[in-house]
Design a protein around this motif. Sequence first.
Motif, PDB file in Angstrom:
ATOM      1  N   LEU A   1       0.819  -1.393   0.085  1.00  0.00           N
ATOM      2  CA  LEU A   1       0.012   0.087  -0.214  1.00  0.00           C
ATOM      3  C   LEU A   1       0.740   1.348  -0.113  1.00  0.00           C
ATOM      4  CD1 LEU A   1      -2.888  -0.273   2.480  1.00  0.00           C
ATOM      5  CD2 LEU A   1      -3.005   0.434   0.248  1.00  0.00           C
ATOM      6  N   SER A   2       1.645   1.269   0.884  1.00  0.00           N
ATOM      7  CA  SER A   2       2.864   2.534   0.899  1.00  0.00           C
ATOM      8  C   SER A   2       3.707   2.538  -0.382  1.00  0.00           C
ATOM      9  CB  SER A   2       3.563   2.283   2.239  1.00  0.00           C
ATOM     10  OG  SER A   2       3.182   1.955   3.263  1.00  0.00           O
ATOM     11  N   GLY A   3       3.490   1.563  -1.195  1.00  0.00           N
ATOM     12  CA  GLY A   3       4.200   1.899  -2.517  1.00  0.00           C
ATOM     13  C   GLY A   3       3.381   2.392  -3.501  1.00  0.00           C
ATOM     14  N   ILE A   4       2.285   2.398  -3.313  1.00  0.00           N
ATOM     15  CA  ILE A   4       1.194   3.336  -4.237  1.00  0.00           C
ATOM     16  C   ILE A   4       1.234   4.685  -4.338  1.00  0.00           C
ATOM     17  CG2 ILE A   4      -1.088   3.072  -5.375  1.00  0.00           C
ATOM     18  CD1 ILE A   4      -1.516   0.208  -4.160  1.00  0.00           C
ATOM     19  N   LYS A   5       1.506   5.112  -5.295  1.00  0.00           N
ATOM     20  CA  LYS A   5       1.515   6.594  -5.354  1.00  0.00           C
ATOM     21  C   LYS A   5       0.350   7.425  -4.817  1.00  0.00           C
ATOM     22  CE  LYS A   5       3.066  10.191  -8.511  1.00  0.00           C
ATOM     23  NZ  LYS A   5       2.327  10.794  -9.229  1.00  0.00           N
ATOM     24  N   GLY A   6       0.439   8.458  -4.011  1.00  0.00           N
ATOM     25  CA  GLY A   6      -0.629   8.952  -3.319  1.00  0.00           C
ATOM     26  C   GLY A   6      -1.309   8.404  -2.116  1.00  0.00           C
ATOM     27  N   VAL A   7      -0.752   7.151  -1.668  1.00  0.00           N
ATOM     28  CA  VAL A   7      -1.466   6.665  -0.618  1.00  0.00           C
ATOM     29  C   VAL A   7      -0.639   6.893   0.776  1.00  0.00           C
ATOM     30  CG1 VAL A   7      -1.913   4.135   0.388  1.00  0.00           C
ATOM     31  CG2 VAL A   7      -2.526   4.796  -1.718  1.00  0.00           C
ATOM     32  N   THR A   8      -1.167   7.089   1.713  1.00  0.00           N
ATOM     33  CA  THR A   8      -0.471   7.022   3.168  1.00  0.00           C
ATOM     34  C   THR A   8      -1.190   5.976   3.736  1.00  0.00           C
ATOM     35  OG1 THR A   8      -0.067   9.388   2.790  1.00  0.00           O
ATOM     36  CG2 THR A   8       0.079   8.427   5.175  1.00  0.00           C
ATOM     37  N   ALA A   9      -0.156   4.939   4.028  1.00  0.00           N
ATOM     38  CA  ALA A   9      -0.638   3.770   5.014  1.00  0.00           C
ATOM     39  C   ALA A   9      -0.352   4.037   6.385  1.00  0.00           C
ATOM     40  CB  ALA A   9      -0.119   2.324   4.403  1.00  0.00           C
ATOM     41  N   TYR A  10      -1.065   3.960   7.463  1.00  0.00           N
ATOM     42  CA  TYR A  10      -0.628   4.175   9.018  1.00  0.00           C
ATOM     43  C   TYR A  10      -0.088   3.065   9.254  1.00  0.00           C
ATOM     44  CZ  TYR A  10      -2.631   8.555   8.009  1.00  0.00           C
ATOM     45  OH  TYR A  10      -2.913  10.063   7.440  1.00  0.00           O
ATOM     46  N   PRO A  11       0.841   2.858  10.284  1.00  0.00           N
ATOM     47  CA  PRO A  11       1.151   1.754  10.837  1.00  0.00           C
ATOM     48  C   PRO A  11       0.096   1.185  11.871  1.00  0.00           C
ATOM     49  CG  PRO A  11       2.513   3.710  11.782  1.00  0.00           C
ATOM     50  CD  PRO A  11       1.380   4.276  10.758  1.00  0.00           C
ATOM     51  N   SER A  12       0.138  -0.280  11.735  1.00  0.00           N
ATOM     52  CA  SER A  12      -1.036  -0.916  12.543  1.00  0.00           C
ATOM     53  C   SER A  12      -0.324  -2.007  13.517  1.00  0.00           C
ATOM     54  CB  SER A  12      -1.801  -1.420  11.416  1.00  0.00           C
ATOM     55  OG  SER A  12      -2.886  -2.306  12.109  1.00  0.00           O
ATOM     56  N   ASP A  13      -1.037  -2.196  14.649  1.00  0.00           N
ATOM     57  CA  ASP A  13      -0.979  -3.141  15.399  1.00  0.00           C
ATOM     58  C   ASP A  13      -1.945  -4.227  15.385  1.00  0.00           C
ATOM     59  OD1 ASP A  13       1.481  -2.781  16.396  1.00  0.00           O
ATOM     60  OD2 ASP A  13       0.669  -1.411  18.375  1.00  0.00           O
ATOM     61  N   ALA A  14      -3.180  -4.081  14.614  1.00  0.00           N
ATOM     62  CA  ALA A  14      -4.387  -4.742  14.487  1.00  0.00           C
ATOM     63  C   ALA A  14      -4.379  -5.463  13.275  1.00  0.00           C
ATOM     64  CB  ALA A  14      -5.470  -3.686  14.630  1.00  0.00           C
ATOM     65  N   ASN A  15      -5.587  -6.228  13.043  1.00  0.00           N
ATOM     66  CA  ASN A  15      -5.659  -6.889  11.772  1.00  0.00           C
ATOM     67  C   ASN A  15      -6.374  -6.124  10.545  1.00  0.00           C
ATOM     68  OD1 ASN A  15      -8.242  -6.522  12.947  1.00  0.00           O
ATOM     69  ND2 ASN A  15      -9.200  -8.654  12.274  1.00  0.00           N
ATOM     70  N   PHE A  16      -6.030  -4.748  10.704  1.00  0.00           N
ATOM     71  CA  PHE A  16      -6.684  -3.874   9.561  1.00  0.00           C
ATOM     72  C   PHE A  16      -5.472  -2.677   9.409  1.00  0.00           C
ATOM     73  CE2 PHE A  16      -8.389  -2.400  13.669  1.00  0.00           C
ATOM     74  CZ  PHE A  16      -7.990  -1.256  13.772  1.00  0.00           C
ATOM     75  N   ILE A  17      -5.893  -2.089   8.399  1.00  0.00           N
ATOM     76  CA  ILE A  17      -4.859  -0.821   8.066  1.00  0.00           C
ATOM     77  C   ILE A  17      -5.766   0.496   7.757  1.00  0.00           C
ATOM     78  CG2 ILE A  17      -3.011   0.083   6.504  1.00  0.00           C
ATOM     79  CD1 ILE A  17      -1.993  -2.851   6.402  1.00  0.00           C
ATOM     80  N   LEU A  18      -5.523   1.528   8.362  1.00  0.00           N
ATOM     81  CA  LEU A  18      -5.923   2.808   7.785  1.00  0.00           C
ATOM     82  C   LEU A  18      -5.039   3.286   6.837  1.00  0.00           C
ATOM     83  CD1 LEU A  18      -8.395   4.658   8.895  1.00  0.00           C
ATOM     84  CD2 LEU A  18      -6.653   5.820  10.101  1.00  0.00           C
ATOM     85  N   PHE A  19      -5.921   3.800   5.906  1.00  0.00           N
ATOM     86  CA  PHE A  19      -4.794   4.663   4.879  1.00  0.00           C
ATOM     87  C   PHE A  19      -5.466   5.698   4.158  1.00  0.00           C
ATOM     88  CE2 PHE A  19      -6.796   2.826   0.780  1.00  0.00           C
ATOM     89  CZ  PHE A  19      -7.500   1.812   1.187  1.00  0.00           C
ATOM     90  N   LYS A  20      -4.814   6.668   3.669  1.00  0.00           N
ATOM     91  CA  LYS A  20      -5.145   7.967   3.349  1.00  0.00           C
ATOM     92  C   LYS A  20      -4.903   8.046   1.670  1.00  0.00           C
ATOM     93  CE  LYS A  20      -5.659  12.695   4.878  1.00  0.00           C
ATOM     94  NZ  LYS A  20      -5.200  13.481   5.955  1.00  0.00           N
ATOM     95  N   VAL A  21      -6.129   8.537   0.886  1.00  0.00           N
ATOM     96  CA  VAL A  21      -5.654   8.552  -0.245  1.00  0.00           C
ATOM     97  C   VAL A  21      -6.632   9.781  -0.788  1.00  0.00           C
ATOM     98  CG1 VAL A  21      -5.950   6.036  -1.092  1.00  0.00           C
ATOM     99  CG2 VAL A  21      -8.267   7.320  -0.851  1.00  0.00           C
ATOM    100  N   PRO A  22      -6.066  10.417  -2.179  1.00  0.00           N
ATOM    101  CA  PRO A  22      -6.558  11.793  -2.507  1.00  0.00           C
ATOM    102  C   PRO A  22      -8.066  11.812  -2.683  1.00  0.00           C
ATOM    103  CG  PRO A  22      -4.630  10.946  -3.781  1.00  0.00           C
ATOM    104  CD  PRO A  22      -4.914   9.586  -2.919  1.00  0.00           C
ATOM    105  N   ASP A  23      -8.687  10.792  -3.532  1.00  0.00           N
ATOM    106  CA  ASP A  23     -10.033  10.940  -3.452  1.00  0.00           C
ATOM    107  C   ASP A  23     -10.882   9.766  -2.804  1.00  0.00           C
ATOM    108  OD1 ASP A  23     -12.529  11.251  -4.657  1.00  0.00           O
ATOM    109  OD2 ASP A  23     -12.046  11.216  -6.492  1.00  0.00           O
ATOM    110  N   PRO A  24     -11.008   9.480  -1.515  1.00  0.00           N
ATOM    111  CA  PRO A  24     -11.417   8.392  -0.943  1.00  0.00           C
ATOM    112  C   PRO A  24     -12.863   7.899  -1.462  1.00  0.00           C
ATOM    113  CG  PRO A  24     -11.249  10.278   0.544  1.00  0.00           C
ATOM    114  CD  PRO A  24     -11.071  10.829  -0.785  1.00  0.00           C
ATOM    115  N   GLU A  25     -13.705   8.796  -1.945  1.00  0.00           N
ATOM    116  CA  GLU A  25     -14.996   8.165  -2.091  1.00  0.00           C
ATOM    117  C   GLU A  25     -14.932   7.392  -3.579  1.00  0.00           C
ATOM    118  OE1 GLU A  25     -17.612   8.683  -0.452  1.00  0.00           O
ATOM    119  OE2 GLU A  25     -17.000  10.126   0.730  1.00  0.00           O
ATOM    120  N   ARG A  26     -13.906   8.059  -4.447  1.00  0.00           N
ATOM    121  CA  ARG A  26     -13.921   7.220  -5.674  1.00  0.00           C
ATOM    122  C   ARG A  26     -13.174   5.977  -5.430  1.00  0.00           C
ATOM    123  NH1 ARG A  26     -10.545   7.145 -10.448  1.00  0.00           N
ATOM    124  NH2 ARG A  26      -8.654   8.233  -9.435  1.00  0.00           N
TER     125      ARG A  26
END
Length: 353
Positions: free
Chosen positions: A283-308
Amino acid sequence: MKKKANTDVLRFVRPNILNLRPYEAKEIPCGVKLDANESPYPEKLSARTLKSIETNRYPDPQAEALRKAYAQKNLPAKIRGIEWLLHGNGSDELIFNLVCVFGGPVIYPVPTFSMYGKIAAALGQRVVEVPLQSGFDIDDSALLSAAKKQKGGIIFLSSPNNPTGNSFSAQKILRVIEESGCVVVVDEAYQPFSARKSFMSCLGKYPNLAILRTLSKVGLAALRVGFLIAEPGLVAQVNKVRLPFNVNSFSQAIAVDSISRASGLRKHIRGIVSERKRLHRELSGIKGVTAYPSDANFILFKVPDPERVYKEALRNGVLIRNLCEAVEGCLRVTVGSGKENEKFIRAIKRTLE
Ligand code: PMP
């Protein structure tokens, strides 16, 4: 002429319920389901276990075999007695019971698991939301000053936190337990996926500490089984409001079976943790994506156009969670099996690259 009685049901509803919105748990058809932090690996059901269930009898109200099995495998030796443990129909039910017993104000950091607020509102209790700091750690001083201003109540800390995925600083949690004068619930729903130490080792030292655990994230979500772990005195109070027979016989029997064969559950947890690392890297390698560190069984990530991105993933058969309302620009993906994660990554790349 007789006046017609006003039978509009809304008249009878308590005002705090009128303003509530139901928990959103829609069944959206999809090929790959990565929206609810479930495990991709179902547990095997044994025919012998199912046959042993007497459908004409109520379940064991005390769930003794279940509590014994859980205590044996999961609690530190010094607190292995089942009087430290209470069973719930999922940990959701235990959150409800805790608020029912200790009352408000219900204090929690935001963003976090939405049920703390919903249950507080359903029970007519005041809510105090304390924003997380940047980096998603708790603001211990702000939590403490909220607790002092409100004089008592209950504090919920989901660590690792849903939806941000990080664990909160152990020192800050300890400070809140020691100084708040509140019942402090450390919700360890995602602890099995974390390398950090559980707060279970603090039990016995802090009578105001309560820990929540669930079987929902480790392959047994269908059963609805959660646990409260706390001083026997606290457990006894919460037990007063537990509905009789709250965990059904099927769930009790299947859970005992799986817990006793804990090696299967542990293997799946290890698999999910190693997939999480891979998924985070990709995920971190994809342009425009910020993947937050996770200690859980999911990952929160930020993208430029989340709805799309959310809609495109679904169009490609992958259901994730849109969290824009809680965390700006963010989506949450559950760590699935290797194949599921690949489908997800392909769908995201197709949209963003
Ligand atoms: N706590 C947290 C932090 C959660 O994320 C969840 C489930 N989403 C729960 C508790 C509730 O789990 P259960 O299925 O045991 O009710």
